[in-house]
Design a protein around this motif. Structure first.
Motif, mmCIF file in Angstrom:
data_model
loop_
_atom_site.group_PDB
_atom_site.id
_atom_site.type_symbol
_atom_site.label_atom_id
_atom_site.label_comp_id
_atom_site.label_asym_id
_atom_site.label_seq_id
_atom_site.Cartn_x
_atom_site.Cartn_y
_atom_site.Cartn_z
ATOM 1 N N GLY A 1 -28.527 46.980 37.467
ATOM 2 C CA GLY A 1 -27.942 48.088 36.978
ATOM 3 C C GLY A 1 -26.603 47.954 36.409
ATOM 4 O O GLY A 1 -25.937 48.710 36.040
ATOM 5 N N LYS A 2 -25.984 46.513 36.167
ATOM 6 C CA LYS A 2 -24.966 46.241 35.754
ATOM 7 C C LYS A 2 -25.129 45.725 34.378
ATOM 8 O O LYS A 2 -26.163 44.738 34.103
ATOM 9 C CB LYS A 2 -23.935 45.439 36.540
ATOM 10 N N GLN A 3 -24.383 46.027 33.538
ATOM 11 C CA GLN A 3 -24.462 45.507 32.318
ATOM 12 C C GLN A 3 -23.290 44.438 31.612
ATOM 13 O O GLN A 3 -22.130 44.899 31.924
ATOM 14 C CB GLN A 3 -24.791 46.667 31.045
ATOM 15 N N TYR A 4 -23.707 43.336 30.905
ATOM 16 C CA TYR A 4 -22.423 42.430 30.477
ATOM 17 C C TYR A 4 -22.680 42.283 28.977
ATOM 18 O O TYR A 4 -23.753 41.862 28.823
ATOM 19 C CB TYR A 4 -22.259 41.317 31.509
ATOM 20 N N THR A 5 -21.776 42.051 28.345
ATOM 21 C CA THR A 5 -21.774 41.531 26.994
ATOM 22 C C THR A 5 -21.916 39.920 27.096
ATOM 23 O O THR A 5 -21.688 39.319 27.980
ATOM 24 C CB THR A 5 -20.689 41.988 26.099
ATOM 25 N N VAL A 6 -22.385 39.473 26.034
ATOM 26 C CA VAL A 6 -22.480 38.024 25.673
ATOM 27 C C VAL A 6 -21.323 37.104 25.962
ATOM 28 O O VAL A 6 -20.991 36.352 26.495
ATOM 29 C CB VAL A 6 -23.174 37.520 24.521
ATOM 30 N N LYS A 7 -20.170 37.913 25.299
ATOM 31 C CA LYS A 7 -18.916 37.412 25.433
ATOM 32 C C LYS A 7 -18.294 37.457 26.843
ATOM 33 O O LYS A 7 -17.674 36.564 27.104
ATOM 34 C CB LYS A 7 -17.753 38.428 24.494
ATOM 35 N N GLN A 8 -18.512 38.561 27.787
ATOM 36 C CA GLN A 8 -18.309 38.747 28.923
ATOM 37 C C GLN A 8 -19.103 37.391 29.960
ATOM 38 O O GLN A 8 -18.336 36.609 30.705
ATOM 39 C CB GLN A 8 -18.671 39.794 29.766
ATOM 40 N N PHE A 9 -20.402 37.090 29.445
ATOM 41 C CA PHE A 9 -20.866 36.210 30.086
ATOM 42 C C PHE A 9 -20.184 34.763 29.765
ATOM 43 O O PHE A 9 -19.938 33.831 30.668
ATOM 44 C CB PHE A 9 -22.267 36.025 29.744
ATOM 45 N N ILE A 10 -19.985 34.407 28.464
ATOM 46 C CA ILE A 10 -19.367 33.336 28.065
ATOM 47 C C ILE A 10 -17.871 32.943 28.697
ATOM 48 O O ILE A 10 -17.722 31.952 29.329
ATOM 49 C CB ILE A 10 -19.124 33.251 26.378
ATOM 50 N N ASN A 11 -17.293 34.043 28.956
ATOM 51 C CA ASN A 11 -15.861 34.057 29.701
ATOM 52 C C ASN A 11 -16.394 33.646 30.992
ATOM 53 O O ASN A 11 -15.545 32.909 31.650
ATOM 54 C CB ASN A 11 -15.268 35.387 29.642
ATOM 55 N N PHE A 12 -17.210 34.108 31.929
ATOM 56 C CA PHE A 12 -17.527 33.609 33.139
ATOM 57 C C PHE A 12 -17.771 32.286 33.326
ATOM 58 O O PHE A 12 -17.455 31.505 33.984
ATOM 59 C CB PHE A 12 -18.786 34.579 33.820
ATOM 60 N N VAL A 13 -18.740 31.693 32.206
ATOM 61 C CA VAL A 13 -19.179 30.314 32.428
ATOM 62 C C VAL A 13 -17.824 29.521 32.038
ATOM 63 O O VAL A 13 -17.769 28.401 32.522
ATOM 64 C CB VAL A 13 -20.158 29.960 31.078
ATOM 65 N N LEU A 14 -16.921 29.632 31.087
ATOM 66 C CA LEU A 14 -15.869 28.795 30.611
ATOM 67 C C LEU A 14 -15.080 28.936 31.904
ATOM 68 O O LEU A 14 -14.233 27.739 32.181
ATOM 69 C CB LEU A 14 -15.244 29.757 29.479
ATOM 70 N N ASN A 15 -14.886 30.045 32.456
ATOM 71 C CA ASN A 15 -13.783 30.163 33.628
ATOM 72 C C ASN A 15 -14.416 29.198 34.943
ATOM 73 O O ASN A 15 -13.518 28.404 35.515
ATOM 74 C CB ASN A 15 -13.547 31.581 34.268
ATOM 75 N N GLU A 16 -15.668 29.319 35.146
ATOM 76 C CA GLU A 16 -16.341 28.488 36.008
ATOM 77 C C GLU A 16 -16.268 26.897 35.814
ATOM 78 O O GLU A 16 -16.212 26.152 36.533
ATOM 79 C CB GLU A 16 -17.916 28.796 36.157
ATOM 80 N N LEU A 17 -16.123 26.767 34.528
ATOM 81 C CA LEU A 17 -16.040 24.995 34.021
ATOM 82 C C LEU A 17 -14.577 24.804 33.896
ATOM 83 O O LEU A 17 -14.207 23.658 33.680
ATOM 84 C CB LEU A 17 -16.709 24.790 32.531
ATOM 85 N N ASN A 18 -13.666 25.679 34.292
ATOM 86 C CA ASN A 18 -12.233 25.463 34.058
ATOM 87 C C ASN A 18 -11.930 25.166 32.805
ATOM 88 O O ASN A 18 -10.776 24.249 32.657
ATOM 89 C CB ASN A 18 -11.706 24.626 35.157
ATOM 90 N N ILE A 19 -12.248 25.875 31.779
ATOM 91 C CA ILE A 19 -11.985 25.725 30.485
ATOM 92 C C ILE A 19 -11.210 26.623 29.859
ATOM 93 O O ILE A 19 -11.264 27.876 30.196
ATOM 94 C CB ILE A 19 -13.283 25.429 29.492
ATOM 95 N N LYS A 20 -9.932 26.243 29.454
ATOM 96 C CA LYS A 20 -9.091 27.138 28.872
ATOM 97 C C LYS A 20 -9.200 27.528 27.532
ATOM 98 O O LYS A 20 -9.664 26.675 26.802
ATOM 99 C CB LYS A 20 -7.570 26.580 28.904
ATOM 100 N N TYR A 21 -9.309 29.018 27.239
ATOM 101 C CA TYR A 21 -9.720 29.263 25.852
ATOM 102 C C TYR A 21 -9.263 30.665 25.550
ATOM 103 O O TYR A 21 -8.445 30.986 26.144
ATOM 104 C CB TYR A 21 -11.359 29.545 26.036
ATOM 105 N N TYR A 22 -9.192 30.903 24.296
ATOM 106 C CA TYR A 22 -8.837 32.257 23.792
ATOM 107 C C TYR A 22 -9.968 32.565 22.370
ATOM 108 O O TYR A 22 -10.476 31.754 21.925
ATOM 109 C CB TYR A 22 -7.416 32.086 23.057
ATOM 110 N N TRP A 23 -9.936 33.847 22.222
ATOM 111 C CA TRP A 23 -10.824 34.544 21.329
ATOM 112 C C TRP A 23 -9.931 34.929 20.067
ATOM 113 O O TRP A 23 -8.736 35.554 20.390
ATOM 114 C CB TRP A 23 -11.450 35.613 21.819
ATOM 115 N N LYS A 24 -10.334 34.798 18.938
ATOM 116 C CA LYS A 24 -9.739 35.406 17.914
ATOM 117 C C LYS A 24 -10.912 36.167 16.761
ATOM 118 O O LYS A 24 -12.065 35.753 17.015
ATOM 119 C CB LYS A 24 -9.271 34.240 16.970
ATOM 120 N N GLY A 25 -10.450 37.180 16.337
ATOM 121 C CA GLY A 25 -11.567 37.925 15.446
ATOM 122 C C GLY A 25 -12.159 39.003 16.541
ATOM 123 O O GLY A 25 -12.112 38.981 17.624
#
Length: 93
Positions: A1-25
């Protein structure tokens, strides 16, 4: 019953991998960069389906009612399991 965007999923994965990131655009033009300013994720129109629906959302009420089922994991736990499984598989191939 919960919905996540692809971007949110990517953020979860990058956080789990301890990769520092930022989005542009925005939207289709959004790109994700690592701390060295290297583009690590971007959209490609070639992978868009022409008749894609705007939103997909599962409904587990029937499984909960008829099977007495309830989820054991939340999205972050699921991502953690997926990432650790992939790392394990990469190390053992």
């Amino acid at each position: 019953g919960k919905q996540y965007t692809v971007k949110q999923f990517i953020n979860f994965v990058l956080n789990e991998l301890n990769i520092k990131y930022y989005w542009k655009g925005k939207d289709i033009n959004a790109k994700c960069y690592d701390e060295d300013h290297k583009c690590i994720i971007e959209c490609d129109k070639a992978y868009f389906r022409p008749l894609e629906v705007d939103a997909l959302l599962g409904d587990s009420r029937k499984a909960k009612k008829e099977l007495n089922w309830k989820p054991k994991e939340n999205i972050k736990m699921l991502v953690k399991e997926m990432v650790s499984t992939e790392i394990y598989n990469l190390r053992n191939d």
